[in-house]
Design an enzyme around this catalytic site. Structure first.
Site: not given
Length: 301
Positions: A46-48, A181
């Site tokens: 998961l992205d930060p 995204r």
């Protein structure tokens, strides 16, 4: 001589509800420390700034990570229209703007093009490798490069909410390798108004649900106590999408040694991948052939 990893021989899954602001690697390291585990890994980055399900595999459960990585996953995310950024999220620099805003009907109609097997170009700021180097590193260095498109299976994608004319909340279920995204970026382009992600939450991943996840505060509070062990889920949860067969006592002994072993199967096709259980525990994963399981992974417990 290689040093043996320090820690406990502990196996299972810990489902974490990841908060924003932490990398997936940082969460894995915290869980590994809190459980004093020898071995740990996660099933899907998961992205930060993203939140939600981050399934942490410990010990023998790491052998089942590919099956969770390959499983369907669900996301709920907010798209901000009118702005494109170089990272395709709110952390990046704005690169293009537009005064145009889509109607609900336009969004719903356009989402149809994102269903099924689509080709997706990952963000330039992503972990995909370009000639052996991470794309985000090349992007940070200001290099000019192209990211190749790759296939993504989208099971479902719908408009869930429209808080205002600038934003839309989208819910999506997809296969492995998807970049939310990129979906927001491409949706904005298709609508002629640009777009990027401002919030992102993974609501479930395979058999693991965000509602069942524990927070970092709980992990900190229960670190290195039996209370945290109580939150572990069995290794077998990582095999939920595979059919199960039952090993005979003799077959179990052979499978534990990495050899084909006799199993009792019902409704399993020849050559199908499945997992064998004995005394309630998974002992191997492999291919079913003529009454035997030919193991590709063996669990040492």
């Amino acid at each position: 001589m290689a040093r043996k990893p320090k820690g406990r021989d502990i196996s299972g899954w810990l489902v974490v509800d990841k908060p924003a602001g932490l990398t997936s690697t940082a969460v894995v390291n915290k869980v590994k420390w809190a459980l004093e585990a020898k071995k740990a890994g996660h099933a899907g980055t998961l992205d930060p700034e993203a939140t939600g399900v981050l399934a942490i595999a410990l010990g023998e459960a790491t052998k089942t990570v590919p099956y969770i990585t390959d499983a369907l996953k669900a996301y709920r995310f907010t798209v901000r229209f009118g702005q494109a950024t170089n990272t395709d999220d709110a952390e990046g620099e704005v690169t293009d703007t537009s005064d145009a805003r889509p109607t609900d009907a336009q969004i719903k109609d356009t989402l149809g093009a994102f269903l099924g097997e689509i080709m997706q170009v990952p963000p330039r700021f992503s972990a995909v490798k370009i000639d052996g180097e991470r794309a985000y590193k090349r992007a940070r260095d200001g290099e000019d490069f192209e990211v190749a498109a790759r296939p993504l299976w989208v099971e479902e994608i719908v408009l869930a909410d429209r808080p205002d004319r600038d934003t839309a909340v989208i819910e999506m279920t997809c296969g492995k390798g998807g970049y939310v995204r990129a979906v927001a970026r491409d949706l904005g382009r298709a609508l002629g108004c640009f777009g990027h992600v401002v919030t992102l939450r993974r609501t479930w991943s395979g058999p693991f649900d965000a509602g069942d996840g524990i927070g970092m505060e709980t992990i900190e509070a229960l670190a290195r106590t039996p209370g945290l062990d109580a939150h572990l889920r069995p290794v077998e949860d990582g095999l939920a999408d595979l059919p199960m067969v039952t090993a005979t006592p003799e077959g179990a002994a052979r499978l534990r040694n990495g050899n084909p072993g006799m199993v009792i199967a019902s409704g399993v096709d020849y050559g199908e991948e499945c997992w064998a259980a004995h005394d309630g525990q998974a002992i191997a994963v492999g291919r079913f052939r003529a009454g035997e399981l030919h193991p590709s992974r063996v669990f040492n417990r």
